[in-house]
Design an enzyme around this catalytic site. Structure first.
Site, mmCIF file in Angstrom:
data_model
loop_
_atom_site.group_PDB
_atom_site.id
_atom_site.type_symbol
_atom_site.label_atom_id
_atom_site.label_comp_id
_atom_site.label_asym_id
_atom_site.label_seq_id
_atom_site.Cartn_x
_atom_site.Cartn_y
_atom_site.Cartn_z
ATOM 1 N N ASN A 108 0.361 -3.136 1.116
ATOM 2 C CA ASN A 108 -0.854 -2.952 1.905
ATOM 3 C C ASN A 108 -1.187 -4.270 2.598
ATOM 4 O OD1 ASN A 108 -3.413 -1.686 2.711
ATOM 5 N ND2 ASN A 108 -4.374 -3.057 1.242
ATOM 6 N N HIS A 110 -4.456 -6.399 3.819
ATOM 7 C CA HIS A 110 -5.903 -6.447 3.607
ATOM 8 C C HIS A 110 -6.499 -7.592 4.426
ATOM 9 C CE1 HIS A 110 -9.684 -5.861 1.464
ATOM 10 N NE2 HIS A 110 -9.782 -7.177 1.426
#
Length: 198
Positions: A108, A110
């Site tokens: 991911n 972020h």
């Protein structure tokens, strides 16, 4: 060729950064085999279709439970022989059971320097609002593994971005995307595809 599935929920600017990185040779060892959206109206799906990438939609409302949705997602990823799952602005939270069953990397991006300004509710403008409220002089972005928690997985790459005196959450969000997210996400994908990290 290393096959990537990109999971999205909205406009798909990080997806576009990956598409561009492949197009311009920053990613040489991977291809996007599938774009999965949690939202049937996400502009990210248009970006995928315009680039000849297969798409699928896994909206929460279309499944009787999260377990059923995760089982269907797992099947879709396996059918495409996906090697890496990339969250690029995707609002789905994967269970630890899914992460264990998948047993391949999930990453991911972020929009803060984790562990600062991460966790439940820290998406969209919220991390940038928190950075400004805390009076931070430096922020940035983090690419990390997904481990079944929220922003808790091991960090792969981080890139710092200066916070300017007149920044708003919106200007900071834009600069963090352009100067950090769009740089380190493709780099992490290439590192994984080349086997430089596991």
């Amino acid at each position: 060729m290393y096959k990537v599935a990109v999971l999205v929920s909205g406009g798909g600017t990080n997806l576009q950064a990956i598409i561009d990185a492949i197009k311009y040779g920053k990613i040489k060892s991977a291809q996007i085999a599938l774009v999965v959206s949690t939202n049937a109206k996400a502009y990210a799906l248009t970006r995928a279709l315009e680039n000849g990438i297969d798409t699928d939609v896994f909206a929460k409302k279309d499944f009787e439970s999260n377990d059923v949705r995760e089982a269907a997602l797992l099947q879709a990823l396996n059918e495409k022989n996906i090697d890496l799952v990339v969250f690029a602005g995707c609002m789905m939270v994967l269970s630890p059971q899914f992460v264990d069953a998948w047993n391949k990397p999930i990453i991911n991006v972020h929009p803060s320097l984790l562990p600062k300004h991460g966790g439940k509710g820290f998406y969209g403008l919220v991390p940038h609002e928190a950075v400004l409220a805390a009076g931070e002089k430096i922020t940035g972005a983090t690419v990390h593994y997904i481990d079944g928690g929220i922003d808790t997985g091991g960090i792969i790459l981080q890139k710092e971005v200066e916070v300017l005196e007149n920044d708003t959450p919106e200007t900071l969000q834009k600069r963090v995307m352009e100067e950090a997210e769009w740089q380190i996400l493709p780099k992490a994908i290439e590192m994984l595809a080349k086997g430089e990290i596991g």
